[in-house]
Design an enzyme around this catalytic site. Structure first.
Site, PDB file in Angstrom:
ATOM      1  N   HIS A  46       0.907  -1.371   0.046  1.00 50.88           N
ATOM      2  CA  HIS A  46      -0.073   0.095  -0.002  1.00 50.88           C
ATOM      3  C   HIS A  46       0.864   1.223  -0.094  1.00 50.88           C
ATOM      4  O   HIS A  46       1.720   1.238   0.939  1.00 50.88           O
ATOM      5  CB  HIS A  46      -0.980  -0.146   1.414  1.00 50.88           C
ATOM      6  CG  HIS A  46      -1.742   1.046   1.112  1.00 50.88           C
ATOM      7  ND1 HIS A  46      -3.128   1.136   0.868  1.00 50.88           N
ATOM      8  CD2 HIS A  46      -1.622   2.347   1.705  1.00 50.88           C
ATOM      9  CE1 HIS A  46      -3.777   2.141   1.230  1.00 50.88           C
ATOM     10  NE2 HIS A  46      -2.853   3.163   1.355  1.00 50.88           N
ATOM     11  N   CYS A  47       1.082   1.892  -0.852  1.00 50.93           N
ATOM     12  CA  CYS A  47       1.444   3.381  -1.117  1.00 50.93           C
ATOM     13  C   CYS A  47       1.095   4.447  -0.897  1.00 50.93           C
ATOM     14  O   CYS A  47      -0.123   4.889  -1.630  1.00 50.93           O
ATOM     15  CB  CYS A  47       2.393   3.209  -2.747  1.00 50.93           C
ATOM     16  SG  CYS A  47       3.414   4.536  -2.881  1.00 50.93           S
ATOM     17  N   PRO A  48       1.209   5.104   0.342  1.00 51.97           N
ATOM     18  CA  PRO A  48       0.468   6.345   0.817  1.00 51.97           C
ATOM     19  C   PRO A  48       0.941   7.565  -0.183  1.00 51.97           C
ATOM     20  O   PRO A  48       0.041   8.310  -0.486  1.00 51.97           O
ATOM     21  CB  PRO A  48       1.220   6.631   1.869  1.00 51.97           C
ATOM     22  CG  PRO A  48       2.457   5.865   2.253  1.00 51.97           C
ATOM     23  CD  PRO A  48       2.269   4.753   1.365  1.00 51.97           C
TER      24      PRO A  48
ATOM     25  N   GLY B  71      -1.375   7.246  -2.733  1.00 55.11           N
ATOM     26  CA  GLY B  71      -2.951   7.031  -2.169  1.00 55.11           C
ATOM     27  C   GLY B  71      -3.690   5.873  -2.845  1.00 55.11           C
ATOM     28  O   GLY B  71      -4.815   5.986  -2.825  1.00 55.11           O
TER      29      GLY B  71
END
Lengths: 495, 165
Positions: free
Chosen positions: A196-198, A201
């Site tokens: 999950h890549c912030p 997003g």
């Protein structure tokens, strides 16, 4: 609920009592037909996602860092084009802003693609599917499970000679396909889950991995490009006027030049590093998730190898980047279909993810009254007690029985005792947690904890019981048993 | 008498859903979309094994075609990459084209083979490509059949008794 007698008018009272009790607004007349605007599926999506543009755009809930990414890229590139390009295009070649422009365009395109597309979310199981799986698991485990906690559920498959364990996802009620993982941030199972890549997003999974990779690759080129030419610009100017003068040349620019040089410098190292890492992952056909867990590393055993790899780097790269793009499985913009009208109540029309309220709103009043009759008959019919699919069915978590909707309220009339299922969602799921919070390459993205999220469970609890009840109805005897049905109502009211 | 061939529309209207059978995915070949060809016991009395297997094998073939990695998929991928994937806004991917074929095939099978037997296939795409859901219907006309959830209705009613046999 008042204990019913055997009289006719009383029965009518009971029926209408059920329907008023169950309607979403207590003031609503039970006879008013609700002509609600058909909802699109994204509006009732059970995961923790945000949707924009009427379901066309899908992102994770936390988008703050994504906006930061956007701002950084836009501002840095903007400053580059505004202040350095004029000088450089004169002094060296106008190809510089052209190439810069192309790179920038590519970066933005891939970033938006990565952020806005569906990473490969697996839709949650329909109630029937979940029931069927439950049944099979119970059979596999033997019907006498000792305590309230059945053992953690795994299935083993052999893929290309390697044994792979498929885990059961308690939130989504499915056995996760190989390489899929549940993202705790988005509360979805994602196919070929990477991380999950912030910064973008969104989760990075099967469907947007190539966009992500092209994004970081092109961003590496862009940052190196900008950084190199900013340095070139300063050098050229300092050749003319001396170094300090060059920096001071345009006072307004002075702080910007430094700032975005610094930004570029750090970006270069981290992004180039990340690109390198993902190039390695692609060439060995692994996901970040697998690499961090060491799923296929030799350290686990000599026999351990990656069953998904095609053998050579070129094929792996081509497959990951140029392979076919699978479609989105969640059909965000589709309309929620009302149940196909059937006398016995449908359990197949319900493909929704927690759409109890909208579903039940669409129930025809007549259908509901008939359904009610069937519930009562079902309650009276001992036949149903032995139905394995019912006993293994899940009940909504406590506290959620007050669901609105005329049909959904029939859940109050569950004739079967609660199974041990509800405990699983919160308790035994915890045995599967493998918390992995690791930083990688200076970027903080979270590898998913495989924690089932009870809040996410709640919405999906309702349609299960809804369709479960419908399923009950379909099995009910078609003979009318009026006295029995009223007696049944008495039983129900005491539950 | 209710021994009649059901059309697809009739099936939904007049029959009641008895149970559903789920054909699970077959992961032995990796993550490619393939379904198990194992014949579910619930369908024993409703449809010939060979017909069912043929349906599943054809579907598997379609999915394999959709996910095939070869010249044309590479071309498509490279072209898309070159246009920064903007081309997907106007072009339908190969996968989507095959999915349309699959949908047509399933509808065709339903009309010709499954509905007359009181069965209904659901497109796996609607179930997240996890299962092929086969709904087994019982004929409402078969009165007195206390459905115990079993697909084989004893009174010989249901679609199984229809002219399809």
């Amino acid at each position: 609920m008042t204990p019913g007698g055997g009289s006719g008018p009383m029965k009518d009272c009971e029926y209408s009592q059920i329907s008023t009790h169950s309607s979403s607004s207590p003031m609503e007349s039970p006879h008013k037909k609700k002509k609600s605007v058909p909802k699109r599926k994204w509006e009732v999506f059970p995961g923790r996602n945000k949707f924009f543009c009427n379901g066309r755009i899908m992102m994770a809930r936390q988008t703050g860092v994504f906006y930061l990414t956007l701002v950084l890229i836009l501002v840095t590139s903007g400053l580059f084009f505004a202040f350095d390009c004029p000088y450089l295009s004169e002094k060296i070649t106008p190809a510089i802003p052209a190439i810069g422009g192309i790179l920038f365009f590519f970066v933005m395109g891939t970033l938006l693609r990565t952020s806005f597309s569906d990473p490969g979310v697996l839709p949650r199981a329909t109630p029937d599917e979940a029931a069927d799986l439950e049944r099979q698991i119970d059979i596999a485990n033997g019907s006498s499970s000792g305590g309230y906690r059945p053992p953690p559920r795994t299935k083993e498959v052999i893929i290309n000679g390697q044994t792979v364990k498929l885990k059961y996802c308690f939130t989504c009620k499915i056995f996760r396909p190989p390489r899929a993982s549940h993202c705790s941030l988005c509360d979805n199972c994602v196919e070929r889950f990477d991380h999950h890549c912030p910064w973008v997003g969104n989760c990075v999974g099967k469907r947007n991995y190539r966009f992500f990779y092209m994004f970081i690759l092109s961003l590496s080129f862009l940052t190196v490009f900008i950084f190199a030419f900013v340095i070139t610009h300063v050098i050229l100017r300092s050749q003319q006027t001396g170094f300090l003068n060059a920096l001071k040349d345009s006072p307004a620019r002075y702080p910007f030049t430094e700032i975005y040089s610094v930004v570029c410098f750090f970006s270069v190292w981290s992004i180039v590093g990340l690109s390198g890492f993902h190039t390695y992952l692609i060439s060995s056909n692994q996901t970040t998730n697998e690499d961090i867990k060491g799923s296929w590393s030799n350290k686990r055993g000599k026999e351990n190898y990656n069953p998904y790899s095609y053998g050579n780097i070129f094929t792996n790269c081509c497959a990951a980047l140029c392979g076919p793009l699978s479609p989105s499985l969640i059909d965000r913009r589709g309309f929620i279909q009302p149940d196909t009208p059937q006398l016995a109540g449908p359990s197949n029309g319900i493909t929704m993810y927690g759409a109890t309220q909208s579903q039940s709103n669409m129930c025809d009043q007549d259908q509901c009254i008939q359904s009610t009759k069937f519930v009562l008959q079902a309650a009276a019919t001992p036949l149903l007690q032995s139905e394995p699919s019912i006993t293994s069915e899940e009940l909504p978590l406590p506290g959620k029985t007050s669901i609105s909707g005329p049909c959904a309220t029939l859940t109050l009339g569950q004739p079967t005792p609660p199974s041990s299922m509800p405990n699983l969602t919160s308790d035994s799921g915890l045995t599967d947690i493998i918390p992995l919070k690791e930083e990688h390459e200076g970027h903080q993205f979270l590898t998913p904890e495989e924690a089932p999220s009870p809040p996410g469970m709640l919405p999906s609890g309702s349609p299960i019981t809804h369709s479960h009840t419908m399923h009950v109805l379909s099995l009910a005897s078609q003979d009318s048993l009026h006295e029995d049905s009223v007696r049944g109502l008495v039983k129900l009211s005491s539950v | 008498l209710c021994l009649q061939v059901h059309s697809l529309q009739e099936l939904r209207r007049s029959a009641s859903l008895a149970t559903k059978v789920f054909v699970q995915r077959d992961y032995s070949d990796g993550t490619t979309c393939q379904f198990q060809t194992k014949f579910p016991p619930e369908l024993e009395s409703r449809i010939e094994r060979q017909l069912f297997e043929e349906t599943v094998k054809t579907l598997n073939g379609f999915y394999a075609e959709a996910e095939k990695i070869g010249g044309s998929s590479y071309l498509e991928g490279c072209l898309a990459c070159a246009t920064a994937y903007f081309i997907f806004l106007c072009m339908e991917t190969h996968y989507e084209k095959v999915l349309k074929k699959i949908s047509k095939y399933i509808q065709d099978q339903n009309e010709k083979i499954y509905a007359p037997r009181g069965l209904l296939l659901t497109d796996p795409l609607e179930r997240g490509m996890r299962v092929i859901e086969i709904s087994i219907y019982e004929d409402r006309c078969s009165s007195g059949s206390s459905s115990s959830g079993s697909s084989s209705s004893s009174s010989g009613g249901g679609g199984g008794g229809a002219g399809g046999r």
